[in-house]
Scaffold this motif. Structure first.
Motif, PDB file in Angstrom:
ATOM      1  N   VAL A 175       8.206  77.467  -1.480  1.00 48.63           N
ATOM      2  CA  VAL A 175       9.178  78.561  -1.414  1.00 48.63           C
ATOM      3  C   VAL A 175       8.504  79.902  -1.710  1.00 48.63           C
ATOM      4  O   VAL A 175       8.538  80.823  -0.899  1.00 48.63           O
ATOM      5  N   CYS A 176       7.868  80.021  -2.888  1.00 50.22           N
ATOM      6  CA  CYS A 176       7.293  81.311  -3.289  1.00 50.22           C
ATOM      7  C   CYS A 176       5.777  81.385  -3.096  1.00 50.22           C
ATOM      8  O   CYS A 176       5.188  82.443  -3.295  1.00 50.22           O
ATOM      9  N   CYS A 177       5.159  80.265  -2.742  1.00 49.91           N
ATOM     10  CA  CYS A 177       3.706  80.187  -2.450  1.00 49.91           C
ATOM     11  C   CYS A 177       2.806  80.409  -3.657  1.00 49.91           C
ATOM     12  O   CYS A 177       1.609  80.592  -3.503  1.00 49.91           O
ATOM     13  N   ARG A 178       3.340  80.391  -4.855  1.00 46.45           N
ATOM     14  CA  ARG A 178       2.503  80.535  -6.045  1.00 46.45           C
ATOM     15  C   ARG A 178       1.895  79.182  -6.410  1.00 46.45           C
ATOM     16  O   ARG A 178       2.489  78.136  -6.149  1.00 46.45           O
ATOM     17  N   ARG A 182       2.443  76.005 -14.982  1.00 42.61           N
ATOM     18  CA  ARG A 182       1.723  77.187 -14.516  1.00 42.61           C
ATOM     19  C   ARG A 182       0.861  77.717 -15.647  1.00 42.61           C
ATOM     20  O   ARG A 182       1.156  77.479 -16.819  1.00 42.61           O
ATOM     21  N   CYS A 225       3.723  76.306  -4.233  1.00 45.24           N
ATOM     22  CA  CYS A 225       5.168  76.149  -4.059  1.00 45.24           C
ATOM     23  C   CYS A 225       5.506  76.439  -2.602  1.00 45.24           C
ATOM     24  O   CYS A 225       5.079  77.459  -2.054  1.00 45.24           O
ATOM     25  N   TRP A 243       7.554  78.868 -11.295  1.00 45.95           N
ATOM     26  CA  TRP A 243       7.532  80.307 -11.019  1.00 45.95           C
ATOM     27  C   TRP A 243       8.897  80.807 -10.563  1.00 45.95           C
ATOM     28  O   TRP A 243       9.446  81.731 -11.136  1.00 45.95           O
ATOM     29  N   CYS A 244       9.421  80.217  -9.488  1.00 44.96           N
ATOM     30  CA  CYS A 244      10.664  80.748  -8.896  1.00 44.96           C
ATOM     31  C   CYS A 244      11.893  79.903  -9.232  1.00 44.96           C
ATOM     32  O   CYS A 244      13.014  80.329  -8.994  1.00 44.96           O
ATOM     33  N   GLY A 245      11.692  78.695  -9.753  1.00 48.97           N
ATOM     34  CA  GLY A 245      12.808  77.852 -10.159  1.00 48.97           C
ATOM     35  C   GLY A 245      13.430  77.018  -9.051  1.00 48.97           C
ATOM     36  O   GLY A 245      14.337  76.229  -9.303  1.00 48.97           O
ATOM     37  N   GLU A 246      12.934  77.159  -7.826  1.00 49.96           N
ATOM     38  CA  GLU A 246      13.481  76.382  -6.717  1.00 49.96           C
ATOM     39  C   GLU A 246      13.011  74.933  -6.795  1.00 49.96           C
ATOM     40  O   GLU A 246      11.891  74.647  -7.186  1.00 49.96           O
ATOM     41  N   ARG A 259      10.758  71.193  -9.869  1.00 47.58           N
ATOM     42  CA  ARG A 259      11.277  72.559  -9.896  1.00 47.58           C
ATOM     43  C   ARG A 259      10.063  73.461 -10.087  1.00 47.58           C
ATOM     44  O   ARG A 259       9.262  73.249 -10.992  1.00 47.58           O
ATOM     45  N   CYS A 260       9.939  74.468  -9.235  1.00 48.57           N
ATOM     46  CA  CYS A 260       8.814  75.395  -9.332  1.00 48.57           C
ATOM     47  C   CYS A 260       8.876  76.139 -10.661  1.00 48.57           C
ATOM     48  O   CYS A 260       9.922  76.699 -11.002  1.00 48.57           O
TER      49      CYS A 260
END
Length: 76
Positions: free
Chosen positions: A52-55, A74, A50, A28-31, A25-26
């Motif tokens: 999804v959010c690219c962080r 993170r 990530c 940052w974004c939780g995906e 699970r990311c």
């Protein structure tokens, strides 16, 4: 590596194959997403973005006789 807020740090343990698929699970974004883990390199610290959010996600791979452990977090 700092522990992220809201329990986003995700330790996972797998059997010791050369490559495993880890579900994370990311922080940052939780995906949720999947990533390949290569145990043949031994212990490793690396950054993976990530999908999804690219962080950037800080990964820590630990390899021992029982298998592998992947921590994802993170740095704030």
């Amino acid at each position: 590596m700092k522990s992220p807020a809201h329990g986003a740090r995700t330790p996972m343990r797998y059997g010791r194959a050369m490559q495993d698929v880890a579900k994370l699970r990311c922080p940052w974004c939780g995906e949720r997403f999947e990533t390949l883990v290569d145990a043949s390199v031994g212990d490793a610290d690396y950054v993976e973005d990530c999908p999804v959010c690219c962080r950037p996600i800080e990964m820590h791979l630990a390899v021992d006789d029982d298998g592998i452990r992947l921590d994802a977090g993170r740095e704030d």
